[in-house]
Each structure stands twice: as C-alpha cells, then as structure tokens.
Design a protein around this motif. Structure first.
Motif, short mmCIF file in Angstrom:
data_model
loop_
_atom_site.label_atom_id
_atom_site.label_comp_id
_atom_site.label_asym_id
_atom_site.label_seq_id
_atom_site.Cartn_x
_atom_site.Cartn_y
_atom_site.Cartn_z
N GLY A 51 21.59 67.78 18.12
CA GLY A 51 22.57 68.55 18.06
C GLY A 51 23.21 68.69 19.16
O GLY A 51 24.51 69.47 18.65
N ARG A 52 22.76 69.56 20.43
CA ARG A 52 23.50 70.06 21.39
C ARG A 52 23.78 69.54 22.52
O ARG A 52 23.12 68.52 23.10
CB ARG A 52 22.64 71.32 20.95
N VAL A 53 24.94 70.14 23.24
CA VAL A 53 24.79 69.28 24.68
C VAL A 53 25.49 71.00 25.29
O VAL A 53 25.34 72.35 24.78
CB VAL A 53 26.08 69.19 24.28
N ILE A 54 25.17 70.40 27.07
CA ILE A 54 24.95 71.07 28.12
C ILE A 54 26.24 71.03 28.88
O ILE A 54 26.49 70.24 29.34
CB ILE A 54 23.62 71.63 29.02
N VAL A 55 27.27 72.24 28.96
CA VAL A 55 28.44 72.04 29.53
C VAL A 55 28.99 72.65 30.81
O VAL A 55 28.49 73.92 30.70
CB VAL A 55 30.03 71.72 28.04
N ALA A 56 29.27 71.69 31.66
CA ALA A 56 29.51 72.70 33.00
C ALA A 56 30.34 73.77 32.69
O ALA A 56 31.47 73.53 32.94
CB ALA A 56 29.04 71.36 34.12
N GLY A 57 30.09 75.05 33.72
CA GLY A 57 30.78 76.26 33.83
C GLY A 57 31.57 76.93 32.05
O GLY A 57 32.45 77.63 32.32
N ALA A 58 30.59 76.39 31.12
CA ALA A 58 30.93 76.67 30.00
C ALA A 58 29.97 77.36 29.15
O ALA A 58 28.51 77.09 29.44
CB ALA A 58 31.31 76.35 29.20
N ASN A 59 30.11 78.60 28.33
CA ASN A 59 29.01 79.12 27.51
C ASN A 59 27.77 79.63 28.25
O ASN A 59 26.51 79.46 28.53
CB ASN A 59 27.81 78.06 26.66
#
Length: 88
Positions: free
Chosen positions: A31-39
C-alpha cells in the motif's frame, strides 16, 4: 488503490507536504508509492575497490498511498477521484 504509476500527485502529509511529483512506482502489496522528488533519504554505501572512500547517495523512499492526492493543475490543489457507479 486510488493512484497508479505515472499519475501527478501532491503530498498532503509529512515533511514534504505540498510537494508535487509523479509516481515512479507502486508497491501494491504494502500500500505504498514512490513519488519523484519527495521523501528523500541518504543511503551510505560502503567502500569498494572502484570507490575506496565509499559514498552517500540520496534516494526516494516509499510513502503510504493515503499521504498523496491526485494533483489538479487548473486549481493547483489535490482532488479526489470519483469511483464509477456500480452497474446493475
């Protein structure tokens, strides 16, 4: 899950609240996502023969999908995706 790879999203919670980025990958089982430029986090790599001093690499870590919303460029805010009505 309400988002998919390639969607433009805005982060609504956490240290990167307000950042806009594109989803680069979705981890559906967790239930997770990877966002470009965040976290972004620093990863320390141990020394090797090619790089005897080692190195620090900044990489994007995953975040829970509930911390992002679809981004609407017209209003410059997050929006909710409406589910299609069930057919009878």
């Amino acid at each position: 899950m309400h988002v998919k790879k390639g969607d433009k999203v805005i982060v609504i919670a956490g240290n990167d609240k307000g950042k806009v980025g594109e989803i680069t990958s979705v981890l559906r089982e967790r239930g997770r996502v990877i966002v470009a430029g965040a976290n972004l986090r620093w990863k320390h790599k141990r020394p090797t023969q090619q790089k005897p001093k080692g190195e620090r690499v900044q990489e994007e870590c995953s975040m829970h999908h509930s911390n992002v919303q679809l981004y609407d460029p017209e209003t410059k805010k997050g929006t909710r995706k409406r589910k299609a009505e069930a057919k009878r």
